[in-house]
Write an enzyme that holds these catalytic residues in place. Sequence first.
Site, PDB file in Angstrom:
ATOM      1  CG  ASP A  52      24.875   8.541  70.627  1.00  0.00           C
ATOM      2  OD1 ASP A  52      24.364   8.625  69.488  1.00  0.00           O
ATOM      3  OD2 ASP A  52      24.423   9.138  71.630  1.00  0.00           O
TER       4      ASP A  52
ATOM      5  CG  ASN B 198      17.338   7.619  63.169  1.00  0.00           C
ATOM      6  OD1 ASN B 198      16.776   6.556  62.923  1.00  0.00           O
ATOM      7  ND2 ASN B 198      17.914   7.860  64.340  1.00  0.00           N
TER       8      ASN B 198
ATOM      9  N   GLY C 247      13.300  10.312  62.944  1.00  0.00           N
ATOM     10  CA  GLY C 247      14.043  10.340  64.204  1.00  0.00           C
ATOM     11  C   GLY C 247      15.380  11.047  64.131  1.00  0.00           C
ATOM     12  CD  GLN C 248      18.939  13.610  59.753  1.00  0.00           C
ATOM     13  OE1 GLN C 248      18.115  13.402  58.866  1.00  0.00           O
ATOM     14  NE2 GLN C 248      20.163  14.039  59.507  1.00  0.00           N
TER      15      GLN C 248
ATOM     16  CG  HIS D 189      24.208  10.875  62.464  1.00  0.00           C
ATOM     17  ND1 HIS D 189      23.577  12.014  62.043  1.00  0.00           N
ATOM     18  CD2 HIS D 189      23.362  10.281  63.342  1.00  0.00           C
ATOM     19  CE1 HIS D 189      22.401  12.121  62.647  1.00  0.00           C
ATOM     20  NE2 HIS D 189      22.232  11.063  63.430  1.00  0.00           N
TER      21      HIS D 189
ATOM     22  CG  HIS E  43      22.662   5.919  65.223  1.00  0.00           C
ATOM     23  ND1 HIS E  43      22.654   6.551  66.453  1.00  0.00           N
ATOM     24  CD2 HIS E  43      21.969   6.723  64.379  1.00  0.00           C
ATOM     25  CE1 HIS E  43      21.963   7.696  66.345  1.00  0.00           C
ATOM     26  NE2 HIS E  43      21.546   7.821  65.112  1.00  0.00           N
TER      27      HIS E  43
HETATM   28  P1  5GP Z   1      19.849  11.105  65.361  1.00  0.00           P
HETATM   29  O1  5GP Z   1      18.711  11.171  66.339  1.00  0.00           O
HETATM   30  O2  5GP Z   1      20.008  12.405  64.608  1.00  0.00           O
HETATM   31  O3  5GP Z   1      19.778   9.910  64.434  1.00  0.00           O
HETATM   32  O4  5GP Z   1      21.152  10.847  66.201  1.00  0.00           O
HETATM   33  C1  5GP Z   1      21.863  11.867  66.829  1.00  0.00           C
HETATM   34  C2  5GP Z   1      22.704  11.209  67.878  1.00  0.00           C
HETATM   35  O5  5GP Z   1      23.690  12.120  68.292  1.00  0.00           O
HETATM   36  C3  5GP Z   1      21.924  10.798  69.127  1.00  0.00           C
HETATM   37  O6  5GP Z   1      22.044   9.402  69.344  1.00  0.00           O
HETATM   38  C4  5GP Z   1      22.563  11.629  70.234  1.00  0.00           C
HETATM   39  O7  5GP Z   1      22.666  10.929  71.458  1.00  0.00           O
HETATM   40  C5  5GP Z   1      23.919  11.956  69.664  1.00  0.00           C
HETATM   41  N1  5GP Z   1      24.480  13.211  70.138  1.00  0.00           N
HETATM   42  C6  5GP Z   1      23.841  14.409  70.237  1.00  0.00           C
HETATM   43  N2  5GP Z   1      24.682  15.356  70.698  1.00  0.00           N
HETATM   44  C7  5GP Z   1      25.875  14.740  70.888  1.00  0.00           C
HETATM   45  C8  5GP Z   1      27.144  15.206  71.362  1.00  0.00           C
HETATM   46  O8  5GP Z   1      27.349  16.379  71.702  1.00  0.00           O
HETATM   47  N3  5GP Z   1      28.152  14.293  71.445  1.00  0.00           N
HETATM   48  C9  5GP Z   1      27.961  12.978  71.071  1.00  0.00           C
HETATM   49  N4  5GP Z   1      29.028  12.158  71.179  1.00  0.00           N
HETATM   50  N5  5GP Z   1      26.789  12.513  70.610  1.00  0.00           N
HETATM   51  C10 5GP Z   1      25.748  13.385  70.525  1.00  0.00           C
END
Ligand code: 5GP
Length: 113
Positions: free
Chosen positions: A31, A86, A92-93, A99, A101
């Site tokens: 991440d 999420n 929180g998505q 994906h 985490h």
């Molecule tokens: P969500 O909030 O949708 O559950 O998680 C999205 C995750 O993607 C976040 O933890 C964020 O830091 C990560 N993320 C967003 N953009 C990028 C990116 O360009 N590269 C990487 N490696 N992670 C990303």
Amino acid sequence: MSEKTIFRKIIDREIPANIVYEDDRCLAFHDVAPQAPVHLLVIPKREIPSVAALADEDAALIGHLWMVIRNLAQEFNLAGFRVVVNNGADGGQTVDHLHYHLLGGRPLTWPPG
Ligand code: 5GP
């Protein structure tokens, strides 16, 4: 055609990522904003927006993702770890590509907030 998500661009190698695992069905990478010493994202290559959008036919793929998570937890020597998914804006998505985490490398508290 709808705009590619950031994760689709990572799969297609249009933007860089620190990739730790790849096979024909999934990709795992660090991440960009880690919330723990180890914070990996495990994603299917298939375009699935969220848990809520899963089809019954995705069951085998989802099982495979869990095996990849298990293997990565072992590879990164995570004695304890947390897997978070999420779903939706209120969940929180922020990226509309399913994906997982994988967080570890420090004691994790509960509730997550
Ligand atoms: P969500 O909030 O949708 O559950 O998680 C999205 C995750 O993607 C976040 O933890 C964020 O830091 C990560 N993320 C967003 N953009 C990028 C990116 O360009 N590269 C990487 N490696 N992670 C990303």
